[in-house]
Design a protein around this motif. Structure first.
Motif, PDB file in Angstrom:
ATOM      1  N   MET A  90       0.848  -1.191   0.000  1.00  0.00           N
ATOM      2  CA  MET A  90       0.000   0.000   0.000  1.00  0.00           C
ATOM      3  C   MET A  90       0.882   1.239   0.000  1.00  0.00           C
ATOM      4  O   MET A  90       2.082   1.151   0.229  1.00  0.00           O
ATOM      5  CB  MET A  90      -0.949  -0.026   1.203  1.00  0.00           C
ATOM      6  N   GLY A  91       0.251   2.371  -0.281  1.00  0.00           N
ATOM      7  CA  GLY A  91       0.966   3.641  -0.240  1.00  0.00           C
ATOM      8  C   GLY A  91       0.211   4.620   0.630  1.00  0.00           C
ATOM      9  O   GLY A  91      -0.996   4.785   0.463  1.00  0.00           O
ATOM     10  N   THR A  92       0.902   5.265   1.553  1.00  0.00           N
ATOM     11  CA  THR A  92       0.224   6.226   2.420  1.00  0.00           C
ATOM     12  C   THR A  92      -0.144   7.492   1.654  1.00  0.00           C
ATOM     13  O   THR A  92      -0.876   8.334   2.159  1.00  0.00           O
ATOM     14  CB  THR A  92       1.085   6.582   3.652  1.00  0.00           C
ATOM     15  N   TRP A  93       0.309   7.606   0.412  1.00  0.00           N
ATOM     16  CA  TRP A  93       0.015   8.746  -0.465  1.00  0.00           C
ATOM     17  C   TRP A  93      -1.140   8.426  -1.426  1.00  0.00           C
ATOM     18  O   TRP A  93      -1.598   9.285  -2.162  1.00  0.00           O
ATOM     19  CB  TRP A  93       1.262   9.072  -1.294  1.00  0.00           C
ATOM     20  N   CYS A  94      -1.623   7.188  -1.424  1.00  0.00           N
ATOM     21  CA  CYS A  94      -2.545   6.671  -2.441  1.00  0.00           C
ATOM     22  C   CYS A  94      -3.994   6.678  -1.952  1.00  0.00           C
ATOM     23  O   CYS A  94      -4.295   6.095  -0.913  1.00  0.00           O
ATOM     24  CB  CYS A  94      -2.097   5.258  -2.800  1.00  0.00           C
ATOM     25  N   GLU A  95      -4.895   7.300  -2.729  1.00  0.00           N
ATOM     26  CA  GLU A  95      -6.309   7.367  -2.339  1.00  0.00           C
ATOM     27  C   GLU A  95      -6.967   5.995  -2.260  1.00  0.00           C
ATOM     28  O   GLU A  95      -7.789   5.751  -1.380  1.00  0.00           O
ATOM     29  CB  GLU A  95      -7.080   8.262  -3.309  1.00  0.00           C
ATOM     30  N   ASP A  96      -6.624   5.081  -3.184  1.00  0.00           N
ATOM     31  CA  ASP A  96      -7.193   3.726  -3.139  1.00  0.00           C
ATOM     32  C   ASP A  96      -6.753   3.013  -1.861  1.00  0.00           C
ATOM     33  O   ASP A  96      -7.535   2.295  -1.239  1.00  0.00           O
ATOM     34  CB  ASP A  96      -6.787   2.916  -4.372  1.00  0.00           C
ATOM     35  N   SER A  97      -5.496   3.217  -1.465  1.00  0.00           N
ATOM     36  CA  SER A  97      -5.007   2.636  -0.210  1.00  0.00           C
ATOM     37  C   SER A  97      -5.714   3.268   0.985  1.00  0.00           C
ATOM     38  O   SER A  97      -6.044   2.582   1.951  1.00  0.00           O
ATOM     39  CB  SER A  97      -3.489   2.833  -0.074  1.00  0.00           C
ATOM     40  N   HIS A  98      -5.972   4.574   0.909  1.00  0.00           N
ATOM     41  CA  HIS A  98      -6.685   5.268   1.997  1.00  0.00           C
ATOM     42  C   HIS A  98      -8.064   4.655   2.195  1.00  0.00           C
ATOM     43  O   HIS A  98      -8.562   4.604   3.311  1.00  0.00           O
ATOM     44  CB  HIS A  98      -6.851   6.760   1.682  1.00  0.00           C
ATOM     45  N   ARG A  99      -8.683   4.198   1.115  1.00  0.00           N
ATOM     46  CA  ARG A  99     -10.028   3.612   1.187  1.00  0.00           C
ATOM     47  C   ARG A  99      -9.962   2.145   1.623  1.00  0.00           C
ATOM     48  O   ARG A  99     -10.634   1.735   2.562  1.00  0.00           O
ATOM     49  CB  ARG A  99     -10.715   3.720  -0.185  1.00  0.00           C
ATOM     50  N   ASP A 100      -9.166   1.352   0.925  1.00  0.00           N
ATOM     51  CA  ASP A 100      -9.239  -0.099   1.098  1.00  0.00           C
ATOM     52  C   ASP A 100      -8.377  -0.664   2.224  1.00  0.00           C
ATOM     53  O   ASP A 100      -8.732  -1.683   2.814  1.00  0.00           O
ATOM     54  CB  ASP A 100      -8.906  -0.806  -0.215  1.00  0.00           C
ATOM     55  N   PHE A 101      -7.258  -0.041   2.541  1.00  0.00           N
ATOM     56  CA  PHE A 101      -6.411  -0.576   3.609  1.00  0.00           C
ATOM     57  C   PHE A 101      -7.126  -0.555   4.970  1.00  0.00           C
ATOM     58  O   PHE A 101      -7.151  -1.577   5.661  1.00  0.00           O
ATOM     59  CB  PHE A 101      -5.066   0.160   3.658  1.00  0.00           C
ATOM     60  N   PRO A 102      -7.759   0.568   5.365  1.00  0.00           N
ATOM     61  CA  PRO A 102      -8.493   0.541   6.654  1.00  0.00           C
ATOM     62  C   PRO A 102      -9.645  -0.458   6.637  1.00  0.00           C
ATOM     63  O   PRO A 102      -9.929  -1.095   7.649  1.00  0.00           O
ATOM     64  CB  PRO A 102      -9.020   1.978   6.795  1.00  0.00           C
ATOM     65  N   ARG A 103     -10.297  -0.604   5.495  1.00  0.00           N
ATOM     66  CA  ARG A 103     -11.385  -1.575   5.381  1.00  0.00           C
ATOM     67  C   ARG A 103     -10.851  -2.986   5.600  1.00  0.00           C
ATOM     68  O   ARG A 103     -11.449  -3.777   6.324  1.00  0.00           O
ATOM     69  CB  ARG A 103     -12.050  -1.478   4.001  1.00  0.00           C
ATOM     70  N   LEU A 104      -9.717  -3.304   4.969  1.00  0.00           N
ATOM     71  CA  LEU A 104      -9.108  -4.628   5.142  1.00  0.00           C
ATOM     72  C   LEU A 104      -8.774  -4.869   6.616  1.00  0.00           C
ATOM     73  O   LEU A 104      -9.043  -5.947   7.147  1.00  0.00           O
ATOM     74  CB  LEU A 104      -7.850  -4.764   4.279  1.00  0.00           C
ATOM     75  N   MET A 105      -8.199  -3.871   7.273  1.00  0.00           N
ATOM     76  CA  MET A 105      -7.833  -4.033   8.681  1.00  0.00           C
ATOM     77  C   MET A 105      -9.072  -4.290   9.538  1.00  0.00           C
ATOM     78  O   MET A 105      -9.045  -5.125  10.437  1.00  0.00           O
ATOM     79  CB  MET A 105      -7.077  -2.798   9.193  1.00  0.00           C
ATOM     80  N   LYS A 106     -10.175  -3.608   9.244  1.00  0.00           N
ATOM     81  CA  LYS A 106     -11.417  -3.822   9.996  1.00  0.00           C
ATOM     82  C   LYS A 106     -11.929  -5.247   9.777  1.00  0.00           C
ATOM     83  O   LYS A 106     -12.358  -5.916  10.723  1.00  0.00           O
ATOM     84  CB  LYS A 106     -12.482  -2.806   9.573  1.00  0.00           C
ATOM     85  N   ILE A 107     -11.856  -5.724   8.547  1.00  0.00           N
ATOM     86  CA  ILE A 107     -12.273  -7.099   8.213  1.00  0.00           C
ATOM     87  C   ILE A 107     -11.412  -8.099   8.991  1.00  0.00           C
ATOM     88  O   ILE A 107     -11.927  -9.038   9.607  1.00  0.00           O
ATOM     89  CB  ILE A 107     -12.149  -7.351   6.694  1.00  0.00           C
ATOM     90  N   LEU A 108     -10.104  -7.890   8.986  1.00  0.00           N
ATOM     91  CA  LEU A 108      -9.188  -8.814   9.664  1.00  0.00           C
ATOM     92  C   LEU A 108      -9.418  -8.807  11.180  1.00  0.00           C
ATOM     93  O   LEU A 108      -9.323  -9.851  11.823  1.00  0.00           O
ATOM     94  CB  LEU A 108      -7.737  -8.482   9.318  1.00  0.00           C
ATOM     95  N   GLU A 109      -9.731  -7.649  11.740  1.00  0.00           N
ATOM     96  CA  GLU A 109     -10.056  -7.587  13.170  1.00  0.00           C
ATOM     97  C   GLU A 109     -11.322  -8.392  13.454  1.00  0.00           C
ATOM     98  O   GLU A 109     -11.390  -9.137  14.431  1.00  0.00           O
ATOM     99  CB  GLU A 109     -10.268  -6.130  13.602  1.00  0.00           C
ATOM    100  N   GLU A 110     -12.316  -8.237  12.593  1.00  0.00           N
ATOM    101  CA  GLU A 110     -13.605  -8.908  12.777  1.00  0.00           C
ATOM    102  C   GLU A 110     -13.453 -10.437  12.751  1.00  0.00           C
ATOM    103  O   GLU A 110     -14.117 -11.143  13.503  1.00  0.00           O
ATOM    104  CB  GLU A 110     -14.586  -8.446  11.693  1.00  0.00           C
TER     105      GLU A 110
END
Length: 188
Positions: A90-110
Motif C-alpha cells: 500500500m501507499g500512504t500517499w494513495c487514495e485507493d489505499s486510503h479507502r481499502d487498507f483501513p477496510r481490510l484491517m477492519k475485516i481482519l479484526e472482525e
C-alpha cells in the motif's frame, strides 16, 4: 588432528561470516519526509502505525465507517482465513489505499486474523520498498493484497476489489483455493 581442528574452525568462521552478510535487516515502521507528500511510511509496517498522525486522519474515519458484508465475514471465518498469509502493498500517499487498507484491517479484526500472518509493506510513488519485495511479488499497483498458503500465491486483489467488497473478493479467492487443492489431490 591439529590440522583437522584448524580447518573446522576456518570453515565455521567462513560459514558464520557468510550468514552475517546474507541476513537482511528489516526495518519496521520506517517513516520518511518527502517534498510533495509530506510524511510517508516506507517498507514493513505494523498496523498500529496507521492510528498515529498524520495517517490516522484517513485511516480511522474509513475504518470506523466501513459497513462490512456480514455474510462474507461468516464465510471467511468458516473458510479459516487465519490459516493463510496476507501480504499487503500500500501507499500512504494513495487514495485507493486510503479507502481499502483501513477496510481490510477492519475485516481482519472482525475475523480475528492473527497479526503474525500479516505483512504490510508501504511503497513510494514509484511502487518501491527498501527491501525490493514489490519486484518479487510483481506489484504494479496499490493497494495489492496477496493471499498465500504454504508460500504459494492463491490469489490477489489489485487496486480495487472486483466485487466492490474486499471481504467478498477474499471469499472468492479462498473458494478457488479449496477446489484447486481437491483437483491436485484427486487429479480431477
Amino acid at each position: 588432528m591439529k590440522k583437522f581442528i584448524t580447518n573446522c574452525i576456518a570453515v565455521s568462521a567462513l560459514f558464520l561470516a557468510s550468514q552475517q552478510l546474507s541476513a537482511q535487516k528489516v526495518v519496521v515502521g520506517r517513516e520518511v519526509e518527502t517534498t510533495n507528500d509530506g510524511k510517508m511510511l516506507l517498507g514493513n509496517q505494523l498496523k498500529s502505525k496507521f492510528t498515529e498522525a498524520p495517517y490516522a486522519d484517513w485511516y480511522v474515519k474509513e475504518h470506523n465507517e466501513y459497513a462490512m458484508d456480514q455474510k462474507a465475514i461468516s464465510e471467511l471465518k468458516k473458510d479459516k482465513i487465519g490459516t493463510y498469509n496476507l501480504i499487503v502493498f500500500m501507499g500512504t500517499w494513495c487514495e485507493d489505499s486510503h479507502r481499502d487498507f483501513p477496510r481490510l484491517m477492519k475485516i481482519l479484526e472482525e475475523v480475528k486474523y492473527p497479526e503474525s500472518k500479516l505483512t504490510i509493506i508501504a511503497v513510494n510513488r514509484k511502487k518501491e520498498s527498501p527491501t525490493g519485495d514489490e519486484a518479487r511479488y510483481n506489484v504494479q499497483k496499490v493497494p495489492t493484497i496477496i493471499v498465500e498458503k504454504y508460500g504459494k500465491e492463491i490469489g490477489r486483489i489489485v487496486e480495487m476489489p472486483t466485487t466492490g467488497y474486499i471481504e467478498r473478493d477474499l471469499v472468492e479467492i479462498l473458494k478457488k483455493d479449496d477446489s484447486s487443492v481437491i483437483k491436485e489431490i484427486f487429479g480431477k
